[in-house]
Design an enzyme around this catalytic site. Structure first.
Site, PDB file in Angstrom:
ATOM      1  N   CYS A 183      -6.608   4.467   8.259  1.00  0.00           N
ATOM      2  CA  CYS A 183      -5.825   5.138   6.805  1.00  0.00           C
ATOM      3  C   CYS A 183      -6.015   6.009   7.355  1.00  0.00           C
ATOM      4  CB  CYS A 183      -6.246   4.368   5.990  1.00  0.00           C
ATOM      5  SG  CYS A 183      -5.863   2.997   5.638  1.00  0.00           S
TER       6      CYS A 183
ATOM      7  N   HIS B  28      -6.403   9.665  -0.128  1.00  0.00           N
ATOM      8  CA  HIS B  28      -5.441   8.742   0.529  1.00  0.00           C
ATOM      9  C   HIS B  28      -5.393   7.723  -0.324  1.00  0.00           C
ATOM     10  CE1 HIS B  28      -4.860   4.714   2.727  1.00  0.00           C
ATOM     11  NE2 HIS B  28      -6.388   4.803   2.339  1.00  0.00           N
TER      12      HIS B  28
ATOM     13  N   ASN C 206      -0.671   0.881  -0.497  1.00  0.00           N
ATOM     14  CA  ASN C 206      -1.731   1.854   0.865  1.00  0.00           C
ATOM     15  C   ASN C 206      -0.702   1.798   2.037  1.00  0.00           C
ATOM     16  OD1 ASN C 206      -3.311   2.530   2.681  1.00  0.00           O
ATOM     17  ND2 ASN C 206      -5.185   0.990   1.847  1.00  0.00           N
TER      18      ASN C 206
HETATM   19  O1  UT7 Z   1      -7.603   1.659   3.187  1.00  0.00           O
HETATM   20  C1  UT7 Z   1      -8.665   0.458   3.127  1.00  0.00           C
HETATM   21  C2  UT7 Z   1      -8.248  -0.847   2.641  1.00  0.00           C
HETATM   22  N1  UT7 Z   1      -9.275  -0.942   1.695  1.00  0.00           N
HETATM   23  C3  UT7 Z   1      -8.982  -1.011   0.416  1.00  0.00           C
HETATM   24  O2  UT7 Z   1      -8.998   0.026   0.317  1.00  0.00           O
HETATM   25  C4  UT7 Z   1     -10.038  -1.657   0.087  1.00  0.00           C
HETATM   26  C5  UT7 Z   1     -11.128  -0.958  -1.347  1.00  0.00           C
HETATM   27  N2  UT7 Z   1     -10.924  -2.675  -2.270  1.00  0.00           N
HETATM   28  C6  UT7 Z   1     -10.533  -3.183  -3.105  1.00  0.00           C
HETATM   29  O3  UT7 Z   1      -9.339  -1.847  -3.461  1.00  0.00           O
HETATM   30  C7  UT7 Z   1     -11.069  -3.976  -3.849  1.00  0.00           C
HETATM   31  O4  UT7 Z   1     -12.238  -4.280  -3.758  1.00  0.00           O
HETATM   32  C8  UT7 Z   1      -9.250  -5.036  -3.816  1.00  0.00           C
HETATM   33  C9  UT7 Z   1      -8.551  -4.628  -5.174  1.00  0.00           C
HETATM   34  C10 UT7 Z   1      -9.629  -5.682  -2.574  1.00  0.00           C
HETATM   35  C11 UT7 Z   1     -10.629  -6.618  -5.259  1.00  0.00           C
HETATM   36  O5  UT7 Z   1     -10.491  -5.720  -6.303  1.00  0.00           O
HETATM   37  P1  UT7 Z   1     -12.279  -5.864  -6.482  1.00  0.00           P
HETATM   38  O6  UT7 Z   1     -12.326  -5.715  -8.353  1.00  0.00           O
HETATM   39  O7  UT7 Z   1     -13.173  -5.204  -5.557  1.00  0.00           O
HETATM   40  O8  UT7 Z   1     -11.945  -7.861  -7.090  1.00  0.00           O
HETATM   41  P2  UT7 Z   1     -13.096  -9.002  -6.323  1.00  0.00           P
HETATM   42  O9  UT7 Z   1     -13.045  -9.375  -4.834  1.00  0.00           O
HETATM   43  O10 UT7 Z   1     -13.749  -8.374  -6.754  1.00  0.00           O
HETATM   44  O11 UT7 Z   1     -12.393 -10.181  -6.713  1.00  0.00           O
HETATM   45  C12 UT7 Z   1     -12.553 -10.561  -7.970  1.00  0.00           C
HETATM   46  C13 UT7 Z   1     -11.960 -11.669  -7.636  1.00  0.00           C
HETATM   47  C14 UT7 Z   1     -12.344 -12.704  -6.839  1.00  0.00           C
HETATM   48  O12 UT7 Z   1     -12.201 -14.321  -7.730  1.00  0.00           O
HETATM   49  P3  UT7 Z   1     -13.933 -14.679  -8.323  1.00  0.00           P
HETATM   50  O13 UT7 Z   1     -14.423 -14.815  -6.815  1.00  0.00           O
HETATM   51  O14 UT7 Z   1     -14.371 -14.376  -9.007  1.00  0.00           O
HETATM   52  O15 UT7 Z   1     -13.276 -16.550  -8.986  1.00  0.00           O
HETATM   53  C15 UT7 Z   1     -11.478 -12.923  -5.590  1.00  0.00           C
HETATM   54  O16 UT7 Z   1     -10.887 -14.184  -5.893  1.00  0.00           O
HETATM   55  O17 UT7 Z   1     -10.015 -12.245  -7.896  1.00  0.00           O
HETATM   56  C16 UT7 Z   1      -9.243 -12.777  -7.007  1.00  0.00           C
HETATM   57  N3  UT7 Z   1      -8.792 -12.436  -6.290  1.00  0.00           N
HETATM   58  C17 UT7 Z   1      -7.352 -12.291  -6.505  1.00  0.00           C
HETATM   59  N4  UT7 Z   1      -6.739 -12.766  -7.959  1.00  0.00           N
HETATM   60  C18 UT7 Z   1      -5.249 -12.470  -8.337  1.00  0.00           C
HETATM   61  C19 UT7 Z   1      -8.601 -11.015  -5.450  1.00  0.00           C
HETATM   62  N5  UT7 Z   1      -7.371 -11.354  -4.832  1.00  0.00           N
HETATM   63  C20 UT7 Z   1      -6.638 -11.835  -5.667  1.00  0.00           C
HETATM   64  C21 UT7 Z   1      -5.293 -11.682  -6.368  1.00  0.00           C
HETATM   65  N6  UT7 Z   1      -4.478 -11.797  -6.898  1.00  0.00           N
HETATM   66  N7  UT7 Z   1      -4.180 -10.912  -5.308  1.00  0.00           N
END
Ligand code: UT7
Length: 359
Positions: free
Chosen positions: A111, A249, A279
């Site tokens: 990125c 970004h 993104n």
């Molecule tokens: O440019 C580099 C690219 N990378 C990034 O920018 C990623 C940076 N990270 C993030 O933006 C965030 O960590 C995410 C948006 C990817 C995830 O958000 P979060 O608040 O960190 O969520 P999490 O990973 O803690 O997941 C929370 C829950 C999980 O379920 P459980 O384990 O709590 O039951 C996930 O399985 O949300 C679930 N989950 C979803 N639910 C519905 C993960 N993806 C999804 C989804 N829809 N698309």
């Protein structure tokens, strides 16, 4: 030693938009989850090659600068999702914009590729190797996406944008930057299935699977971009009040808010368009720069702070002083061909093709 002023800018977004509701028709997710966790409402899916988007963006940037391809000494193409590994993307663009014979190189730092490319081209102009450059950030992520993985499929989109740099004695262009990489954490963002590492693993090349630890990436992103902003401001001897606009970004609205807070700049002076495009990796910062200019948010002589992070895990922040001209000299009539399928239809086709290949 000359500076490298930004004298042209142009963007190209493919027309087909994939909404959160569209994704919820084939993955276990909701508009509410995606919007509240990321700020993203929709993203674009390209019906053409990355090269096609880059060509339109580059022609618009050249017209904006009042130049033609013949005036360009160097093309730096920042991307991670190439149409081809060999030959590179920059060489393909050369003939399309009429810049035959110029130097042409790709930069892949995920990125941050556009901003690493901006540093590369600026350094070559400062050292006198070239007098002008076209720097592109572009991605066509859809073919690389694992459309069965809700952790990543909701986050990314396609797009491209370019800037023209020209040698100048005026105080313009990149003033200071900080480039870095948390190489020891590179495993937390990996696209498995592309590259020589997979040839002898029985995996079909192109059958991608993302290794993606969202929360760890989130923390490293805030830390990397935050510390890079602090470093740049300290070395420049200026404070957050001296920054006219932050163009970060665009990966996640919450990450942007944390970084802005750490840099001490209120959100009113932070440009955000992640809600419309998701993104776009290397394309996010140059597309955001183009839109900020189009909306009249970049004033003559503006001081811009541009932080980014990506796979690697690379991070950076650039302090840029814009020139006096913030409007295009001319416009280009370059356009993409119309899309014949909706974004959802294209994504479902990718998904089906991958399923068939793996069956
Ligand atoms: O440019 C580099 C690219 N990378 C990034 O920018 C990623 C940076 N990270 C993030 O933006 C965030 O960590 C995410 C948006 C990817 C995830 O958000 P979060 O608040 O960190 O969520 P999490 O990973 O803690 O997941 C929370 C829950 C999980 O379920 P459980 O384990 O709590 O039951 C996930 O399985 O949300 C679930 N989950 C979803 N639910 C519905 C993960 N993806 C999804 C989804 N829809 N698309």
């Amino acid at each position: 030693m000359p500076n490298a002023g930004i004298t042209g800018w142009g963007r190209c977004l493919p027309p087909a938009a994939l909404t959160n509701a569209d994704i919820a028709t084939f993955l276990d997710t909701t508009d509410d989850w995606i919007t509240s966790r990321t700020g993203i409402r929709e993203r674009r899916i390209s019906h053409v090659l990355l090269q096609d988007m880059a060509e339109v963006a580059a022609k618009r940037a050249l017209a904006c600068a009042g130049l033609t391809g013949r005036d360009i000494d160097l093309i730096v193409f920042g991307s991670t999702t190439h149409d081809d590994q060999c030959p590179n993307m920059a060489s393909g663009l050369q003939a399309r914009i009429g810049a035959e014979g110029c130097a042409a190189m790709d930069v892949n730092t995920a990125c941050t590729s556009f901003l690493y490319g901006l540093s590369t081209a600026t350094a070559m102009i400062r050292s006198g190797v070239v007098r002008s450059a076209l720097v592109i950030g572009g991605e066509r992520i859809a073919p690389y996406m694992d459309w069965n993985d809700r952790n990543v499929a909701v986050l990314f989109g396609d797009g491209a944008a370019a800037v023209v740099l020209q040698a100048t004695e005026r105080d313009e262009g990149v003033q200071l930057e900080k480039l870095g990489c948390y190489g020891d954490a590179r495993e937390i963002l990996r696209i498995r299935g592309i590259g020589g590492a997979y040839v002898h693993q029985g995996r079909l090349l192109g059958a991608t699977e993302w290794q993606f630890e969202g929360q760890e990436i989130f923390k490293k992103a805030v830390n990397g971009m935050g510390s890079a902003c602090e470093d740049v401001l300290r070395r420049a001897g200026i404070g957050p009040d001296d920054i006219d606009l932050v163009i970060p970004h665009q990966a996640n609205l919450r990450i942007i808010e944390f970084v802005a807070k750490r840099a001490g700049v209120p959100m009113e002076r932070v440009f955000v368009n992640v809600q419309r495009y998701g993104n776009m990796s290397a394309a996010t910062v140059p597309v955001a720069l183009c839109e900020a200019l189009e909306q009249g948010l970049v004033k003559p002589g503006a001081k811009l702070l541009m932080p980014a992070f990506g796979g690697g895990l690379t991070f950076c922040a650039h302090l840029v002083r814009f020139g006096e001209r913030v409007t295009p000299i001319a416009t280009s009539d370059a356009e993409l061909p119309p899309a014949t399928h909706s974004a959802l239809e294209m994504v479902l086709a990718w998904r089906a093709a991958k399923g068939a290949a793996l069956a």
